[in-house]
Enzyme design. Structure first.
Site, PDB file in Angstrom:
ATOM      1  N   SER A 157       5.146 -46.607  22.607  1.00 39.68           N
ATOM      2  CA  SER A 157       5.135 -47.521  21.459  1.00 39.68           C
ATOM      3  C   SER A 157       4.540 -46.896  20.199  1.00 39.68           C
ATOM      4  O   SER A 157       4.897 -47.297  19.090  1.00 39.68           O
ATOM      5  CB  SER A 157       4.391 -48.816  21.810  1.00 39.68           C
ATOM      6  N   HIS A 207      -1.133 -47.983  18.394  1.00 32.98           N
ATOM      7  CA  HIS A 207      -0.108 -48.502  17.482  1.00 32.98           C
ATOM      8  C   HIS A 207      -0.424 -48.133  16.031  1.00 32.98           C
ATOM      9  O   HIS A 207       0.474 -47.776  15.267  1.00 32.98           O
ATOM     10  CB  HIS A 207      -0.006 -50.018  17.626  1.00 32.98           C
TER      11      HIS A 207
END
Length: 320
Positions: A157, A207
């Site tokens: 991610s 992230h």
């Protein structure tokens, strides 16, 4: 990129077949089949499934978990880079790969496979490196150790957040993000906050590192810099390897691959296209059935540069 606190690998919820079905459906409707996106998706899926022929080759997940403390202490590059390709469960894998499918198809079609490969490799290194730097900085500046410096995390991610930044960098429109309409350029930041609020057990730092990696990539790619040189070098390397394989094949193999795969050169702009395309990726000129090389044409038959740019804008909506 979730934090590692529990392992549900033995519980199957059927997400992988659904993910693969969606991938097949997406590729069936595409005229150009982006090969690098498919390869990354396949690699992540195979690493998660660990089939028998790869079981002895692939490191165990506990040996590659991203952990800033262990990476710095042991200079463990395996944890730094391989952790991005491991996932904790089917839902985690499926969510990331569906996101990769959507972003990868657009970016690879826009950039071309060689440049897309170089971009993904650069974003992987940047996102993992920035996440490590953030964790170490929080420890040194604020003595903030427990939450970030010693946490374990895995997943693709971080790279996906970086790809989202690159994908939306030229967009002036809006996008729907889980029911919220936000400017596309700021969608990655909005998703960072929403995921942190709505999804438990995710790595905020991983992230955030991805978003910052996308910003750094865009900033330095535009100006002369070591990063820009590295990206161009990676792109040239991938293209040269591709062309070397093509040139070393026999004339009969070239004719066959010109129809079924391989590479064909546009007669108008000389761009080397995938053999799966029937029109040039850059200028939109149709390919002849024989896959003729532009070297057989005179210079007077080449399309003017301004016309090529105009066609690019029509096909992609912006300059490459």
């Amino acid at each position: 990129m979730p934090l590692v606190r529990r392992n549900n690998r033995n519980v199957s919820n059927g997400m992988i077949p659904l993910m693969l079905l969606q991938a097949v459906n997406e590729y069936r409707r595409l005229e150009r089949k982006p090969p690098v996106t498919a390869a990354i998706l396949a690699a992540n899926t195979l690493i998660y499934l660990r089939p028998a022929f790869l079981h002895q080759i692939l490191p165990k997940i506990e040996d590659v978990l991203f952990n800033a403390h262990l990476i710095v202490k042991n200079k463990d590059l395996k944890r730094l880079f391989l952790s991005a390709f491991y996932h904790l469960g089917e839902t985690h894998l499926a969510y990331n790969m569906i996101s990769l499918l959507w972003k990868g198809i657009q970016l690879e079609t826009w950039l071309g496979s060689a440049e897309f490969t170089a971009m993904v490799a650069t974003l992987l290194g940047l996102s993992q490196g920035i996440t490590l730097l953030l964790a170490k900085s929080l420890l040194l500046l604020f003595d903030y150790e427990t939450a970030y410096y010693h946490e374990y995390s895995v997943g693709f991610s971080g790279v996906l957040f970086a790809m989202k930044v690159v994908l939306n960098s030229h967009s002036d429109g809006y996008t729907n993000l889980h029911g919220f309409v936000v400017p596309a350029k700021h969608a990655a930041w909005a998703e960072l906050v929403l995921i942190q609020l709505l999804v438990p057990n995710v790595s905020f730092l991983g992230h955030l590192g991805g978003i910052l990696a996308g910003i750094v990539y865009l900033r330095f790619k535009k100006a002369p810099s070591p990063l820009a040189t590295m990206v161009k070098g990676l792109t040239s390397l991938v293209r040269s390897l591709h062309m070397r394989i093509w040139q070393q094949s026999s004339p009969r193999q070239r004719r066959t691959s010109a129809v079924a795969g391989g590479i064909w050169r546009c007669r108008a702009c000389t761009y080397d296209n995938s053999g799966w395309l029937s029109v040039c990726e850059v200028c939109g000129t149709g390919r002849g059935d024989d896959g003729l090389s532009s070297a057989q044409l005179s210079n007077s038959e080449m399309i003017p540069l301004d016309e090529l740019r105009h066609r690019r804008i029509q096909r992609f909506g912006r300059y490459r």
